[in-house]
Design an enzyme around this catalytic site. Structure first.
Site, short mmCIF file in Angstrom:
data_model
loop_
_atom_site.label_atom_id
_atom_site.label_comp_id
_atom_site.label_asym_id
_atom_site.label_seq_id
_atom_site.Cartn_x
_atom_site.Cartn_y
_atom_site.Cartn_z
CG ASP A 270 -0.95 3.08 6.34
OD1 ASP A 270 -0.84 3.91 5.54
OD2 ASP A 270 -1.10 3.30 7.60
CG ASP B 241 -1.91 1.28 1.12
OD1 ASP B 241 -2.03 1.70 0.06
OD2 ASP B 241 -2.10 1.73 2.40
CD GLU C 196 -4.14 1.83 -3.09
OE1 GLU C 196 -4.35 1.20 -1.70
OE2 GLU C 196 -4.33 3.05 -3.01
#
Lengths: 177, 177
Positions: B141, B7, B68
């Site tokens: 996260d 992430d 991501e």
């Protein structure tokens, strides 16, 4: 002072190396682009950009790397690739312990043409004149990278004076506290 | 299948490693964050992110890295840092010859919660349940990075089927041409 300028991009990453000091004629040591195929995988493209920038750093051993500061406001469609290529350029420089300076496109245009809103052709014409070249560097990305390097060399004395003034101010405050 | 999810972020880059196959219980092999100081120089921060990701790759030897997919539309203020951190993650994986998969935030949320608009808490709760953990991974996260890895493992069979179907279709077209 030897500066390697990077106009970041995934498809064409402009590179320009300029040597000189503010107030004296400047010399171009090299200019070109690192290209990657638009249909390639992102990872392969970033590895190719990294390899290309490393080759330029090895060949020219600059004292500083100047990279265009990317804004998310501009060119929404291409800004991701630009941000990713700029990250690779900044990473390559920092890994070698080289200082990195970021300049906005309007700072660069203003430095070389006197106007922050100058067009590509005008920037190319001034880069040609300032570096005493026979013709504008091609492609435009290479000319933009040279303009970044010139911008940095010319702005550096002012930035250094500013930093010294700020440091002196803090030192004075420190003594009076 | 062992997947390292990332992430991306400059201040906190979430990392999560998950092992398993679609349709069977999954295992968490590790989760955490790579942090860099917000007041640091961009170059130093990118070098720190690179070093952190390399350590995770060395420690866990994943077969694939899932990152991501960053959109310029979201979070305009932080999108540059996110794009730059994601570039470092993709670069680290590609340099090792690892395949990189990009998944959008809504694909990830939909994969683990059934809704592409689920909140952080819901994603954290499902990650906890799916990986049979005692508590939601902290910070968020790290949980998001685990969700990315889970999303990839679950979507991979469908993506592979799709790729095989596309390849078969092209092969048929090639024969009939």
């Amino acid at each position: 002072m030897r500066v390697l300028g990077v106009d970041p991009g995934l498809t064409r990453c402009g590179i320009g190396v300029v040597e000189g000091v503010a107030g004296r004629p400047l010399s171009m040591l090299g200019a070109g682009v690192v290209r990657t195929a638009a249909e390639g995988q992102l990872g392969d493209r970033l590895v190719a950009v990294e390899r290309g920038i490393e080759e330029w750093l090895d060949a020219h051993r600059p004292e500083l790397v100047a990279v265009e500061r990317v804004f998310s406001q501009h060119n929404v469609r291409t800004v991701m690739g630009t941000a990713q290529a700029s990250a690779v350029a900044v990473l390559c420089a920092a890994r070698r312990g080289l200082p990195v300076a970021l300049h906005t496109p309007s700072e660069v245009k203003a430095a070389v043409t006197g106007s922050g809103r100058a067009g590509k052709a005008q920037v190319g014409a001034m880069v040609t004149r300032l570096l005493r070249l026979d013709a504008p560097p091609k492609p435009a990305d290479a000319a933009d990278a040279l303009a970044l390097a010139i911008c940095h060399i010319w702005r550096a004395p002012a930035q250094n004076r500013l930093q010294r003034a700020v440091a002196a101010h803090h030192a004075t405050k420190g003594r009076s506290a």
